[in-house]
Design a protein around this motif. Structure first.
Motif, PDB file in Angstrom:
ATOM      1  N   VAL A   1      89.430 141.918 -17.386  1.00 42.52           N
ATOM      2  CA  VAL A   1      88.039 142.336 -17.223  1.00 42.52           C
ATOM      3  C   VAL A   1      87.667 143.340 -18.307  1.00 42.52           C
ATOM      4  O   VAL A   1      86.591 143.264 -18.905  1.00 42.52           O
ATOM      5  CB  VAL A   1      87.820 142.942 -15.818  1.00 42.52           C
ATOM      6  N   ASN A   2      88.559 144.300 -18.576  1.00 46.07           N
ATOM      7  CA  ASN A   2      88.293 145.289 -19.619  1.00 46.07           C
ATOM      8  C   ASN A   2      88.053 144.629 -20.976  1.00 46.07           C
ATOM      9  O   ASN A   2      87.148 145.011 -21.719  1.00 46.07           O
ATOM     10  CB  ASN A   2      89.472 146.259 -19.745  1.00 46.07           C
ATOM     11  N   ASP A   3      88.903 143.655 -21.312  1.00 46.48           N
ATOM     12  CA  ASP A   3      88.783 142.969 -22.601  1.00 46.48           C
ATOM     13  C   ASP A   3      87.443 142.240 -22.718  1.00 46.48           C
ATOM     14  O   ASP A   3      86.806 142.251 -23.772  1.00 46.48           O
ATOM     15  CB  ASP A   3      89.929 141.967 -22.776  1.00 46.48           C
ATOM     16  N   VAL A   4      87.058 141.585 -21.645  1.00 50.06           N
ATOM     17  CA  VAL A   4      85.815 140.806 -21.651  1.00 50.06           C
ATOM     18  C   VAL A   4      84.607 141.728 -21.791  1.00 50.06           C
ATOM     19  O   VAL A   4      83.668 141.445 -22.552  1.00 50.06           O
ATOM     20  CB  VAL A   4      85.712 139.941 -20.380  1.00 50.06           C
ATOM     21  N   ILE A   5      84.625 142.852 -21.071  1.00 52.94           N
ATOM     22  CA  ILE A   5      83.513 143.802 -21.161  1.00 52.94           C
ATOM     23  C   ILE A   5      83.412 144.380 -22.569  1.00 52.94           C
ATOM     24  O   ILE A   5      82.321 144.463 -23.147  1.00 52.94           O
ATOM     25  CB  ILE A   5      83.684 144.927 -20.113  1.00 52.94           C
ATOM     26  N   LEU A   6      84.549 144.782 -23.149  1.00 51.20           N
ATOM     27  CA  LEU A   6      84.532 145.341 -24.503  1.00 51.20           C
ATOM     28  C   LEU A   6      84.050 144.314 -25.520  1.00 51.20           C
ATOM     29  O   LEU A   6      83.295 144.628 -26.439  1.00 51.20           O
ATOM     30  CB  LEU A   6      85.912 145.863 -24.882  1.00 51.20           C
ATOM     31  N   SER A   7      84.484 143.065 -25.355  1.00 52.28           N
ATOM     32  CA  SER A   7      84.049 142.002 -26.248  1.00 52.28           C
ATOM     33  C   SER A   7      82.534 141.849 -26.198  1.00 52.28           C
ATOM     34  O   SER A   7      81.865 141.746 -27.238  1.00 52.28           O
ATOM     35  CB  SER A   7      84.723 140.677 -25.859  1.00 52.28           C
ATOM     36  N   SER A   8      81.964 141.851 -25.006  1.00 51.31           N
ATOM     37  CA  SER A   8      80.511 141.728 -24.859  1.00 51.31           C
ATOM     38  C   SER A   8      79.787 142.931 -25.453  1.00 51.31           C
ATOM     39  O   SER A   8      78.714 142.791 -26.060  1.00 51.31           O
ATOM     40  CB  SER A   8      80.146 141.585 -23.380  1.00 51.31           C
ATOM     41  N   LYS A   9      80.372 144.084 -25.286  1.00 47.53           N
ATOM     42  CA  LYS A   9      79.786 145.305 -25.844  1.00 47.53           C
ATOM     43  C   LYS A   9      79.706 145.213 -27.364  1.00 47.53           C
ATOM     44  O   LYS A   9      78.685 145.541 -27.984  1.00 47.53           O
ATOM     45  CB  LYS A   9      80.627 146.505 -25.429  1.00 47.53           C
ATOM     46  N   ARG A  10      80.776 144.745 -27.978  1.00 41.83           N
ATOM     47  CA  ARG A  10      80.804 144.624 -29.434  1.00 41.83           C
ATOM     48  C   ARG A  10      79.821 143.571 -29.931  1.00 41.83           C
ATOM     49  O   ARG A  10      79.153 143.761 -30.951  1.00 41.83           O
ATOM     50  CB  ARG A  10      82.229 144.301 -29.889  1.00 41.83           C
ATOM     51  N   ILE A  11      79.737 142.468 -29.201  1.00 36.49           N
ATOM     52  CA  ILE A  11      78.773 141.419 -29.582  1.00 36.49           C
ATOM     53  C   ILE A  11      77.360 141.983 -29.577  1.00 36.49           C
ATOM     54  O   ILE A  11      76.586 141.779 -30.514  1.00 36.49           O
ATOM     55  CB  ILE A  11      78.887 140.214 -28.617  1.00 36.49           C
ATOM     56  N   ALA A  12      77.015 142.690 -28.506  1.00 33.92           N
ATOM     57  CA  ALA A  12      75.660 143.238 -28.365  1.00 33.92           C
ATOM     58  C   ALA A  12      75.366 144.258 -29.451  1.00 33.92           C
ATOM     59  O   ALA A  12      74.260 144.316 -29.992  1.00 33.92           O
ATOM     60  CB  ALA A  12      75.479 143.848 -26.990  1.00 33.92           C
ATOM     61  N   GLU A  13      76.341 145.090 -29.780  1.00 28.57           N
ATOM     62  CA  GLU A  13      76.123 146.147 -30.758  1.00 28.57           C
ATOM     63  C   GLU A  13      76.043 145.606 -32.188  1.00 28.57           C
ATOM     64  O   GLU A  13      75.352 146.163 -33.038  1.00 28.57           O
ATOM     65  CB  GLU A  13      77.235 147.191 -30.647  1.00 28.57           C
ATOM     66  N   GLN A  14      76.764 144.530 -32.462  1.00 28.67           N
ATOM     67  CA  GLN A  14      76.814 143.994 -33.821  1.00 28.67           C
ATOM     68  C   GLN A  14      75.707 142.985 -34.117  1.00 28.67           C
ATOM     69  O   GLN A  14      75.451 142.656 -35.275  1.00 28.67           O
ATOM     70  CB  GLN A  14      78.180 143.323 -34.054  1.00 28.67           C
TER      71      GLN A  14
END
Length: 474
Positions: A458-471
């Motif tokens: 879950v942590n990995d998926v949330i961080l991945s989405s965070k990076r997608i949104a920010e980039q």
């Protein structure tokens, strides 16, 4: 600019959440094929006992950049008071078991333990560390290898078979002899390749300052608490599903967000700078698409226009996992308290492991267990009869065999999660790089999230989405 998101699990919801934090006013649409949000995260409460059952992820780790991102998300959602931490001194954090050589074995939980010979090992684990120190560097740099081969090469066959293989069952319900060390344990693999050993790599890289420009680095009082108090893991009061539920509540109050359930994507077509998404027979046009769908589903949607990309996506395997929640109106059934027990694949049983839920959270004087079953070996054990009745029968037989519990449970709930966990077969890291290179070279307005791309947790998926949104350039 309109952004569309496919998939209403934690990945898709997180992507939407982080997009709403951007300064740019953006119209965002999310499409979820099922009738609920949350994906594989699902919590339910037993009416009679008020005990919470999880049919998917149940506990989270507070460590590392991914752990920090989730803690900050929880705080931002205002649900930090619902966190139930399990401290490192807790029995559930200290006592972890494996079932191997037809017996229940306690893993070492202290420095003294590694100098003692304990089942299922034939010599003290100290010697495994000595082997790593003296094995030396590979003569030829390795691109990748299976986790089993990596551990056997560095620490010995017994560690690979009886320690790491059960852990991989717990992480991704997979076979350590197939799963990529470069993808799942990337940092450890790279240190071993650079320094010539795992232990050497850990010590020599301690002073290296790792920077991650995409990670939130500001700690708050809440995130600091996890470190100061020594959290090993944590769960959520009333279940992990409270996280996606709170994200949905937040998003529903945003006029730029459109949430859609029962919305099945039938085709994706890229035209110039637009993405044409066919949903329930109607075409939605967006400037960018974020997909958190299973890779095989996305592959099918792209195959008509991008067969090469589709082939790569569809080559990622997924496995079925059955989750059996058991409740016994007897709080003294477990002979040994702990987090739970993982089963070595060499035992050839129908279960991957058993989590001792009642040792982790208050279970109202009951013994509560969760059996994880199937995974890589689902078809082998249940192919001819994958009925709920047979899955429960096998689970209870193994509970009797492994834990010496022969009572009939007062509550037995079984959920069969089909194709729920991707398998990071050797070469997966390179495959994901090829997929992203294809997307970039063909200038597709597409970002990939979800468990197949950046990690299973879950942590990995949330961080991945965070990076997608920010980039994402809006």
């Amino acid at each position: 600019m309109t952004v569309s998101v496919l998939g209403g699990g934690i990945g898709g919801l997180s992507a939407l959440y982080y997009l709403t934090l951007r300064q740019n006013a953006t119209k965002i649409k999310l499409f979820e094929a099922s009738s609920r949000f949350g994906g594989w995260i699902k919590s339910s409460k037993d009416d009679k006992t008020n005990v919470v059952f999880e049919t998917g992820p149940r506990s989270l780790r507070p460590t590392g950049i991914p752990g920090l991102a989730t803690l900050q998300l929880i705080e931002n959602l205002g649900i930090e008071d619902l966190v139930v931490p399990v401290h490192r001194s807790h029995v559930a954090a200290k006592n972890r078991m494996v079932y191997a050589k037809n017996q229940l074995c306690m893993m070492p939980n202290s420095l003294k333990g590694i100098f003692t010979t304990i089942p299922p090992f034939t010599k003290p684990l100290f010697y495994a560390g000595i082997k790593d120190l003296f094995t030396g560097k590979s003569k030829v740099p390795l691109e990748d290898e299976s986790i089993y081969d990596f551990i056997a090469r560095r620490f010995g066959e017994e560690i690979a078979q009886y320690a790491i293989s059960p852990v991989i069952c717990g992480i991704c319900a997979g076979d350590a002899k197939e799963i990529s060390v470069k993808f799942l344990f990337k940092e450890i693999f790279e240190k071993e390749q650079k320094y010539g050993g795992v232990i050497k790599g850990i010590f020599k890289s301690r002073k290296e300052k790792v920077q991650d420009a995409n990670a939130v680095t500001a700690n708050t009082e809440f995130t600091k608490r996890a470190k100061i108090e020594g959290w090993s893991i944590y769960r959520m009061q009333d279940g992990v599903e409270i996280i996606p539920k709170k994200i949905v509540e937040h998003l529903q109050n945003n006029e730029n967000v459109e949430l859609n359930l029962n919305s099945t994507c039938e085709r994706i077509t890229f035209k110039n700078d637009e993405v044409h998404i066919l949903i329930n027979g109607n075409t939605q046009i967006s400037k960018h698409l974020i997909s958190t769908l299973p890779s095989f589903t996305l592959g099918n949607l792209l195959e008509h226009q991008h067969p090469i990309l589709a082939k790569e996506l569809k080559s990622i395997q997924y496995v079925d996992v059955a989750v059996i929640n058991l409740l016994y109106n007897n709080e003294d059934l477990l002979k040994q308290k702990g987090f739970g027990v993982l089963v070595a694949p060499s035992e050839n049983l129908g279960v991957l492991g058993v989590i001792f839920d009642s040792c982790i959270v208050d279970s109202k004087n009951n013994t509560v267990l969760t059996v994880m079953s199937g995974g890589k070996w689902f078809d082998k054990h249940y192919g001819k009869d994958s009925s709920i009745q047979n899955i429960e029968k096998v689970a209870l037989e193994n509970i009797s065999k492994i834990l010496d519990i022969h009572e009939k449970p007062d509550v037995c709930l079984t959920h069969l999660n089909r194709q729920c966990i991707p398998q990071y077969i050797v070469g997966h890291h390179a495959r994901i790089e090829r997929i992203r290179k294809y997307i970039a070279e063909n200038k597709l307005s597409l970002s990939l999230g979800g468990a197949a791309s950046d990690g299973v947790g879950v942590n990995d998926v949330i961080l991945s989405s965070k990076r997608i949104a920010e980039q994402l350039v809006l």
